[in-house]
Every structure is written in structure tokens, then in C-alpha cells.
Design an enzyme around this catalytic site. Structure first.
Site, PDB file in Angstrom:
ATOM      1  N   GLY A  77       0.699  -1.337  -0.077  1.00 46.71           N
ATOM      2  CA  GLY A  77       0.412   0.318   0.110  1.00 46.71           C
ATOM      3  C   GLY A  77       0.938   1.086   0.061  1.00 46.71           C
ATOM      4  O   GLY A  77       2.265   1.205   0.178  1.00 46.71           O
ATOM      5  N   CYS A  78      -0.087   2.409  -0.442  1.00 44.43           N
ATOM      6  CA  CYS A  78       1.003   3.370  -0.629  1.00 44.43           C
ATOM      7  C   CYS A  78       1.382   4.557   0.524  1.00 44.43           C
ATOM      8  O   CYS A  78       2.651   4.431   1.424  1.00 44.43           O
ATOM      9  CB  CYS A  78      -0.389   4.435  -1.216  1.00 44.43           C
ATOM     10  SG  CYS A  78      -1.216   4.662  -0.640  1.00 44.43           S
TER      11      CYS A  78
END
Length: 350
Positions: free
Chosen positions: A143-144
Site C-alpha cells: 500500500g502507498c
């Protein structure tokens, strides 16, 4: 040359992956799928003139590599088809990121229908798992927010320098990180001039941070994470505050981070000097705009001597190093290419 297919090319992740692959020196786009076939530029006007069109998933043949840019449920349904046909897969979504099934099913609110593949997948932070990525047939892209926090905190936790149970991360995200589907909270009239906090308890990326940083620290790690959207398009800022038993100097920290990331092409330790004569300090802290559109992560740091804490600031592009571009970095590793192939563009300024 390798052939690459993109499943789910109409969203921001799929579009970014396609944009980068079109100039990749050793990869060619085999096809791009969408539920609505038609010209690419219908949803990605920046790709006008490429001559590419979306095709239906059921009409494609397996390429060498597949990038999955799908919601969680469909990813689980699709991935086995390509793996069984001999393709190698990078899942840009969240279906295979966690190793604990009970946590995954609780956090995502559904049964995991392909759990043996989740156990097989390698978590796609190249700075931590390059050898595993090279050998696997399935990468779970991070995930970012997770990428930003993990890259900002890993050196401290590996060194055993900070309290692993008192780590505070404030995450600020541009709206592209929420995807292309309409959401009122990030509709421009709502978020313009606003900051939208969401899922401040139990955000999905918290569990990725704790999983990976626990492995780095070799002891349990607790991350107190607060996410919010801010009115920019691309970008993640992770502000990580942690508490050491003995406070180092900023120079010592810069040296530690520099050694940890030596040889890593996409993490830049932001070592701009501080000028104590300045009444307003900002030049030593990395800007998210400087990495927009790129696969770079800039990591800066400061010391709060009065409160006995370390502050690490990590910035990256939510659909670049936090999404599609690190997916292509992972593909490069899997294919035996240079990690930097197709990914060396720097950010725009201004």
C-alpha cells in the site's frame, strides 16, 4: 523483451502502469483490459495517439507478466488463471499483502478465497525483499501509506534505536490514492480547502506496516497511524515520530540512513543542511511535489531534543513509488532487468 498484460487498465493504477510501460526499454504491452472495451484515451486522455484499445479479459492470452489493477475480490478470482498458464503476476491491490489470514479477513471484511497464494506471495518492497521478489511468481504490491512509513522507519527499527511500541505515523495522501471511482469526500468541492480524516482506527495499511517492521525489528512493532486526504492529486507524506532510548544527532541519523539505503536506486536520504539563522525552517524537509510522477522516495529527518523524539518524513507518489511504478520495479526484478529500467524520470519543478 517481455510481454506484459494489464488487467483493469481503466483506473489510475492501470493507467499509470501503462504510461510507464509504453516507454520501457525491455517490456511491451500485450493488452490492457477493461469491462468496457474501446479506445484507451476515452479514460486516459494523456495516452491519446497510442493506438491502444481496451479489450475484454476473457479474450486475452497469457503474456510473460501480468499487472493486476483490480479490486480485492476480483484479484483473488483472476490470479490463478494466469499463474497456472505460466505467467508471473504483480498484484497492485491488497489481496495478498498480509500473512495472517484472521487479520486479513477481519480487516477486509470478507473470506479469502485464494489463501495458499497469499502465503506464497512476496511483499513487494524491493529495498527489503529483492531476492524473494526475484524468485517468486507472485508479488503483493504494498500500500502507498505502507511504503512511505516502512521506508521511513526500517533503518531505525533494524538498529534497535527506538521504542517499537511507541511509533506514531501521520499520513497525508493526495486524492489519486483513492482511485478513479467517485467518492463525495474527495469530490473537489468537498476536499478543496479541506482535510478529510478517515479510518483513523484500524486503517488497513497499519497492519502492513506492523507486519513488515516487525520482521525488520525482529520484535513486535505497534504503529499508531492516522490517515487523511489533502487537496492535492498525487503524493504521500508520512510523518513518523518515534522515541529512542538515547537521542542521536541529525548527522548520526543521516549517516545511518545513508548506510541502510546504500545501493538502493530509488530511496534518497534528504540531507539538505539546516540553517539555524532561518526563522522558518522548511528547506531540510522533502517536498511531495518533488517526487510526483516518479518512483522515488525522499526521506528526511530532524531531532526534537526538548521532547526526546526523532521525526522522519517520507514522501513518495501514491500511484508511483506507492503503486504502479514500484510494481514495474518489482517486474524488473522478476525479469532479471535493471531495477531502474523505465523508471528514472525525476519529478517536475515547478
Amino acid at each position: 523483451m517481455v510481454s506484459v498484460g494489464i488487467v483493469g487498465g481503466s483506473g489510475y493504477m492501470g493507467g499509470e502502469a501503462l504510461r510507464v510501460l509504453l516507454r520501457h526499454p525491455r517490456a511491451e504491452v500485450a493488452w490492457v483490459t477493461s469491462r468496457s472495451p474501446g479506445p484507451i484515451e476515452r479514460v486516459h486522455p494523456n495516452l491519446y495517439g497510442t493506438g491502444l484499445s481496451f479489450v475484454r479479459l476473457e479474450d486475452v492470452k497469457p503474456p510473460d507478466f501480468v499487472l493486476l489493477a483490480l479490486p480485492t475480490g476480483p484479484s483473488m478470482d483472476v490470479v490463478a488463471r494466469f499463474l497456472e498458464a505460466g505467467a508471473r503476476v504483480v498484484d497492485l491491490g491488497s489481496a495478498f499483502r498480509l500473512r495472517d489470514r484472521d487479520i486479513w479477513e477481519r480487516v477486509y471484511g470478507q473470506a479469502h478465497t485464494a489463501w495458499p497464494l497469499a502465503r506464497e506471495a512476496v511483499y513487494g518492497v524491493p529495498e527489503l525483499h529483492e531476492e524473494g521478489i526475484r524468485a517468486t511468481r507472485l508479488v503483493a504490491n504494498p500500500g502507498c501509506f505502507s511504503s512511505a512509513a516502512i521506508l521511513g522507519l526500517a533503518p531505525l527499527l533494524q538498529a534497535g534505536l527506538v521504542d517499537a511500541h511507541r511509533i506514531v505515523v501521520d499520513g497525508l495522501s493526495g486524492t489519486a490514492g483513492a482511485g478513479a471511482e467517485f467518492s463525495r469526500a474527495i469530490h473537489h468541492p468537498e476536499i478543496g480547502g479541506n482535510v478529510v480524516l478517515y479510518n483513523v482506527v484500524g486503517h488497513r495499511h497499519t497492519y502492513e506496516m506492523e507486519q513488515e517492521l516487525t520482521d525488520v525489528a525482529k520484535r513486535g512493532v505497534h504503529v499508531h497511524f492516522t490517515p487523511c486526504y489533502v487537496p492535492i492529486v498525487r503524493g504521500i507524506v508520512a510523518i513518523c515520530r518515534c522515541f529512542p532510548s538515547e537521542l542521536p544527532s541529525r548527522a548520526q541519523l543521516l549517516d545511518m540512513f545513508g548506510q541502510f539505503y546504500r545501493g538502493q536506486p530509488f530511496v534518497k536520504v534528504y540531507d539538505q543542511p539546516q540553517d539555524e539563522a532561518d526563522s522558518w525552517h522548511y528547506k531540510t524537509y522533502p517536498w511531495v511535489s518533488s517526487v510526483a510522477g516518479t518512483n522515488y522516495c525522499y526521506v528526511g529527518m530532524d531531532i526534537d531534543e526538548e521532547r526526546g523524539s526523532i521525526v522522519v518524513m517520507s514522501v513518495l507518489d501514491s500511484v508511483g513509488k506507492g503503486g504502479a511504478q514500484v510494481g514495474i520495479e518489482n517486474l524488473n526484478i522478476m525479469a532479471g532487468f535493471a531495477r531502474t529500467d523505465g523508471l528514472l524520470d525525476r519529478g517536475l519543478h515547478p
